[in-house]
Design a protein around this motif. Sequence first.
Motif, PDB file in Angstrom:
ATOM      1  N   SER A  85     -11.095 -29.949   2.691  1.00 24.77           N
ATOM      2  CA  SER A  85      -9.840 -29.389   3.207  1.00 24.77           C
ATOM      3  C   SER A  85      -8.996 -28.838   2.064  1.00 24.77           C
ATOM      4  CB  SER A  85      -9.050 -30.438   4.000  1.00 24.77           C
ATOM      5  OG  SER A  85      -9.638 -30.631   5.273  1.00 24.77           O
ATOM      6  N   GLY A  87      -9.526 -30.510  -1.335  1.00 30.08           N
ATOM      7  CA  GLY A  87     -10.225 -30.885  -2.563  1.00 30.08           C
ATOM      8  C   GLY A  87      -9.607 -31.995  -3.392  1.00 30.08           C
ATOM      9  N   HIS A  88      -8.706 -32.809  -2.805  1.00 31.54           N
ATOM     10  CA  HIS A  88      -8.073 -33.866  -3.600  1.00 31.54           C
ATOM     11  C   HIS A  88      -8.696 -35.241  -3.395  1.00 31.54           C
ATOM     12  CE1 HIS A  88      -5.125 -30.853  -4.503  1.00 31.54           C
ATOM     13  NE2 HIS A  88      -4.494 -31.682  -5.306  1.00 31.54           N
ATOM     14  N   GLY A  89      -9.828 -35.310  -2.714  1.00 28.40           N
ATOM     15  CA  GLY A  89     -10.461 -36.608  -2.502  1.00 28.40           C
ATOM     16  C   GLY A  89     -10.769 -37.285  -3.828  1.00 28.40           C
ATOM     17  N   SER A  94     -15.987 -34.198  -1.144  1.00 26.07           N
ATOM     18  CA  SER A  94     -15.820 -33.005  -0.308  1.00 26.07           C
ATOM     19  C   SER A  94     -16.652 -31.852  -0.863  1.00 26.07           C
ATOM     20  CB  SER A  94     -14.348 -32.615  -0.187  1.00 26.07           C
ATOM     21  OG  SER A  94     -13.741 -32.538  -1.456  1.00 26.07           O
ATOM     22  N   ASP A 144       2.437 -38.703  -2.077  1.00 26.28           N
ATOM     23  CA  ASP A 144       3.455 -38.418  -3.089  1.00 26.28           C
ATOM     24  C   ASP A 144       3.287 -37.030  -3.703  1.00 26.28           C
ATOM     25  OD1 ASP A 144       1.212 -38.727  -4.644  1.00 26.28           O
ATOM     26  OD2 ASP A 144       1.913 -40.525  -5.688  1.00 26.28           O
ATOM     27  N   GLY A 149      -4.400 -32.290   0.742  1.00 34.94           N
ATOM     28  CA  GLY A 149      -4.657 -31.638   2.024  1.00 34.94           C
ATOM     29  C   GLY A 149      -4.377 -32.536   3.214  1.00 34.94           C
ATOM     30  N   ILE A 159      -0.261 -42.894   2.637  1.00 40.83           N
ATOM     31  CA  ILE A 159       0.756 -43.808   2.079  1.00 40.83           C
ATOM     32  C   ILE A 159       1.739 -42.954   1.297  1.00 40.83           C
ATOM     33  CG2 ILE A 159       1.142 -45.694   0.449  1.00 40.83           C
ATOM     34  CD1 ILE A 159      -1.707 -46.678   1.122  1.00 40.83           C
ATOM     35  N   ALA A 210     -12.115 -32.630  11.533  1.00 42.45           N
ATOM     36  CA  ALA A 210     -10.847 -32.443  12.232  1.00 42.45           C
ATOM     37  C   ALA A 210     -10.410 -30.996  12.041  1.00 42.45           C
ATOM     38  CB  ALA A 210      -9.797 -33.398  11.679  1.00 42.45           C
ATOM     39  N   ARG A 360       1.913 -48.936  -5.547  1.00 42.56           N
ATOM     40  CA  ARG A 360       2.709 -48.217  -4.538  1.00 42.56           C
ATOM     41  C   ARG A 360       3.197 -49.191  -3.482  1.00 42.56           C
ATOM     42  NH1 ARG A 360       0.448 -42.479  -4.185  1.00 42.56           N
ATOM     43  NH2 ARG A 360      -0.590 -42.466  -6.194  1.00 42.56           N
ATOM     44  N   TYR A 410      -7.450 -49.513   0.294  1.00 45.61           N
ATOM     45  CA  TYR A 410      -7.253 -48.193   0.909  1.00 45.61           C
ATOM     46  C   TYR A 410      -8.374 -47.286   0.425  1.00 45.61           C
ATOM     47  CZ  TYR A 410      -4.815 -43.802   2.092  1.00 45.61           C
ATOM     48  OH  TYR A 410      -4.460 -42.583   2.601  1.00 45.61           O
ATOM     49  N   ASN A 450     -19.263 -39.607   2.637  1.00 49.04           N
ATOM     50  CA  ASN A 450     -18.047 -40.215   2.098  1.00 49.04           C
ATOM     51  C   ASN A 450     -17.746 -41.478   2.906  1.00 49.04           C
ATOM     52  OD1 ASN A 450     -16.070 -40.084   0.140  1.00 49.04           O
ATOM     53  ND2 ASN A 450     -14.596 -39.031   1.441  1.00 49.04           N
TER      54      ASN A 450
HETATM   55  C1  FAD Z   1      -2.981 -36.238  -7.144  1.00 53.05           C
HETATM   56  C2  FAD Z   1      -3.292 -37.044  -5.910  1.00 53.05           C
HETATM   57  C3  FAD Z   1      -2.274 -37.747  -5.296  1.00 53.05           C
HETATM   58  C4  FAD Z   1      -2.519 -38.488  -4.147  1.00 53.05           C
HETATM   59  N1  FAD Z   1      -1.495 -39.189  -3.556  1.00 53.05           N
HETATM   60  C5  FAD Z   1      -1.712 -39.841  -2.404  1.00 53.05           C
HETATM   61  C6  FAD Z   1      -0.649 -40.551  -1.755  1.00 53.05           C
HETATM   62  O1  FAD Z   1       0.470 -40.590  -2.233  1.00 53.05           O
HETATM   63  N2  FAD Z   1      -0.931 -41.181  -0.587  1.00 53.05           N
HETATM   64  C7  FAD Z   1      -2.167 -41.155  -0.022  1.00 53.05           C
HETATM   65  O2  FAD Z   1      -2.350 -41.737   1.051  1.00 53.05           O
HETATM   66  N3  FAD Z   1      -3.188 -40.534  -0.635  1.00 53.05           N
HETATM   67  C8  FAD Z   1      -2.988 -39.886  -1.806  1.00 53.05           C
HETATM   68  N4  FAD Z   1      -4.034 -39.278  -2.439  1.00 53.05           N
HETATM   69  C9  FAD Z   1      -5.368 -39.439  -1.877  1.00 53.05           C
HETATM   70  C10 FAD Z   1      -5.608 -38.359  -0.811  1.00 53.05           C
HETATM   71  O3  FAD Z   1      -4.933 -38.690   0.368  1.00 53.05           O
HETATM   72  C11 FAD Z   1      -7.065 -38.316  -0.456  1.00 53.05           C
HETATM   73  O4  FAD Z   1      -7.790 -38.091  -1.623  1.00 53.05           O
HETATM   74  C12 FAD Z   1      -7.372 -37.232   0.591  1.00 53.05           C
HETATM   75  O5  FAD Z   1      -8.675 -37.435   1.068  1.00 53.05           O
HETATM   76  C13 FAD Z   1      -7.289 -35.829   0.004  1.00 53.05           C
HETATM   77  O6  FAD Z   1      -7.359 -34.913   1.043  1.00 53.05           O
HETATM   78  P1  FAD Z   1      -7.891 -33.422   0.772  1.00 53.05           P
HETATM   79  O7  FAD Z   1      -8.028 -32.789   2.089  1.00 53.05           O
HETATM   80  O8  FAD Z   1      -7.039 -32.786  -0.272  1.00 53.05           O
HETATM   81  O9  FAD Z   1      -9.268 -33.761   0.107  1.00 53.05           O
HETATM   82  P2  FAD Z   1     -10.763 -33.212   0.225  1.00 53.05           P
HETATM   83  O10 FAD Z   1     -11.330 -33.497  -1.128  1.00 53.05           O
HETATM   84  O11 FAD Z   1     -10.834 -31.852   0.748  1.00 53.05           O
HETATM   85  O12 FAD Z   1     -11.401 -34.218   1.249  1.00 53.05           O
HETATM   86  C14 FAD Z   1     -11.592 -35.574   0.908  1.00 53.05           C
HETATM   87  C15 FAD Z   1     -12.418 -36.242   1.975  1.00 53.05           C
HETATM   88  O13 FAD Z   1     -11.666 -36.311   3.183  1.00 53.05           O
HETATM   89  C16 FAD Z   1     -12.518 -36.096   4.297  1.00 53.05           C
HETATM   90  N5  FAD Z   1     -12.056 -34.875   4.976  1.00 53.05           N
HETATM   91  C17 FAD Z   1     -11.467 -33.795   4.415  1.00 53.05           C
HETATM   92  N6  FAD Z   1     -11.155 -32.902   5.339  1.00 53.05           N
HETATM   93  C18 FAD Z   1     -11.539 -33.407   6.526  1.00 53.05           C
HETATM   94  C19 FAD Z   1     -11.483 -32.928   7.859  1.00 53.05           C
HETATM   95  N7  FAD Z   1     -10.951 -31.742   8.167  1.00 53.05           N
HETATM   96  N8  FAD Z   1     -12.004 -33.703   8.853  1.00 53.05           N
HETATM   97  C20 FAD Z   1     -12.545 -34.913   8.570  1.00 53.05           C
HETATM   98  N9  FAD Z   1     -12.603 -35.410   7.314  1.00 53.05           N
HETATM   99  C21 FAD Z   1     -12.119 -34.663   6.306  1.00 53.05           C
HETATM  100  C22 FAD Z   1     -13.929 -35.952   3.754  1.00 53.05           C
HETATM  101  O14 FAD Z   1     -14.547 -37.217   3.761  1.00 53.05           O
HETATM  102  C23 FAD Z   1     -13.695 -35.516   2.334  1.00 53.05           C
HETATM  103  O15 FAD Z   1     -14.751 -35.885   1.458  1.00 53.05           O
HETATM  104  C24 FAD Z   1      -3.826 -38.531  -3.611  1.00 53.05           C
HETATM  105  C25 FAD Z   1      -4.871 -37.839  -4.241  1.00 53.05           C
HETATM  106  C26 FAD Z   1      -4.604 -37.107  -5.378  1.00 53.05           C
HETATM  107  C27 FAD Z   1      -5.725 -36.382  -6.067  1.00 53.05           C
END
Ligand code: FAD
Length: 461
Positions: A85, A87-89, A94, A144, A149, A159, A210, A360, A410, A450
């Motif tokens: 979504s 890329g912050h996993g 992802s 935060d 994404g 969180i 999703a 946190r 978590y 994942n």
């Molecule tokens: C700098 C940073 C700060 C963060 N701070 C917080 C915070 O304050 N609170 C918190 O709760 N989390 C935090 N996170 C963790 C973050 O919520 C998770 O890493 C989240 O998965 C990132 O979402 P993304 O869509 O950017 O990641 P992506 O890398 O795109 O996806 C991560 C994983 O989520 C799943 N996924 C993604 N998109 C979908 C979809 N559309 N449907 C089903 N599954 C999907 C897949 O398993 C995928 O491997 C932080 C991460 C980073 C890097």
Amino acid sequence: MTNGAPFRADAALARRRPGIDYEAVPASLAARAVEPGDAGYHRYTASYLRSAAPGLVLRPQTPAETQDAVRFADRHRTVPLGIFSAGHGLSGRSLNHGGLVIDVSAINHVDPLGGARVRIGPGARWIDVARVLTPLRLAISSGDYGGVGVGGLATAGGIGWFAREHGLTIDHLRSVDIVTAAGELVHASANENPDLFWGMRGAGANFGVAVSFEFEAVPVGRVALAQITFAVTDLATFIERWGAAIEAADRSVSGTVLLGASRPGSTTYAMASVVIDSDQPDVVAERLRPVLEVDRIAQQSVSLATYEEVIGAFFEEGSVQQGQGEPHSHSAFVRHLGAGTSTQIAALLESGASPFFTIRSVGGAVADVPSADTAYGWRDANFSLIAFGSPSSGIDQWWGRLAPHFEGMYLSFESDTGPDSLVRAFPPAHLERLRGLKRRYDPSGLFRDNFYVEPGGSPLA
Ligand SMILES: Cc1cc2nc3c(=O)[nH]c(=O)nc-3n(C[C@H](O)[C@H](O)[C@H](O)COP(=O)(O)OP(=O)(O)OC[C@H]3O[C@@H](n4cnc5c(N)ncnc54)[C@H](O)[C@@H]3O)c2cc1C
């Protein structure tokens, strides 16, 4: 070319990876698909924390195209499958090496529906959401950081800065549309497919992609953001006092403290960020005072900010993801930061095993929702811990030593995606129910990359 794919030179075709039927990419996806030899490929060679080299990236723009992508993936079980979504996993799954990626970042709408309801695509980032909601004096407590994404965070928990006041992101989810492993578009809410709705709120990545979320936002105006640097000489006492101050604070107060490796007896700088949901200076001062008394302060600032400014504080638009290698982090929940837990955390930091350690706040409204109501189950915790390290730093051994103090973890803050992590991520009854759901919605394990929940349990979960 019959499927609308662009022309690719022989040199580009030579970079294609085994196990992928490139010629069979559906016509709806071919023009936007990205392969190793393509100009746009570089975007997919790193996520926030991990390097990658996928064999093919499918980039649907609609739920129907996502269905085509999932059906294509279903015919490619021998290669990894990433759902991307933003890329912050932290586990970096992802993206992958040599496999398929379904990138839904183009499905990024943020549509207010009237009142506090808002429909959001998985590819929107939380900063995009805040940009739309802040002028409406609304917010959805996310994380935060604005670059994260919606897709990854809203399927795992969320969180954020209002956790103690408003609970998790998933607690504000009213429905979600998912493309399941069978390629079907399914709507899940409290009334429709409630079992799937339960699983999507904490373990969503196991059940499909999703493609749209409907949330109920909460009223939020300007809030106070305090940035405090404590000069700490006794780390264990600091951690214990920080925990006590946060637990005793009004629910409008949520805070994170960042610690690093330190040497016993020397001064450690603890960087705290605290959000107080009030724009009244005397209220802010009163609620912040016990936090400021936790230890000696080296530096502090308090400003009033919109939610967009708070989650945008460290966000840089257009920054390129540059993750390298394999991230290594551990995650845990603790109920309290008592003397025993604090002493052990201090010892870990003084060993040098973790250069980046955060505490946190959770608790408050997170604990108002019964544990059984969502797949996210560890609701009695007041704190979420994350430790980054490397396998050679001894962080795994330290985490093992600290384990008796932990109560679950978590999943989004953990890089180890194996079965041991699942046992820590979900209470036993939750995991059993998830296995039953997996048997019903993804019995052959299409979504397995994942935190894979093995199908099992009761199919009537
Ligand atoms: C700098 C940073 C700060 C963060 N701070 C917080 C915070 O304050 N609170 C918190 O709760 N989390 C935090 N996170 C963790 C973050 O919520 C998770 O890493 C989240 O998965 C990132 O979402 P993304 O869509 O950017 O990641 P992506 O890398 O795109 O996806 C991560 C994983 O989520 C799943 N996924 C993604 N998109 C979908 C979809 N559309 N449907 C089903 N599954 C999907 C897949 O398993 C995928 O491997 C932080 C991460 C980073 C890097």
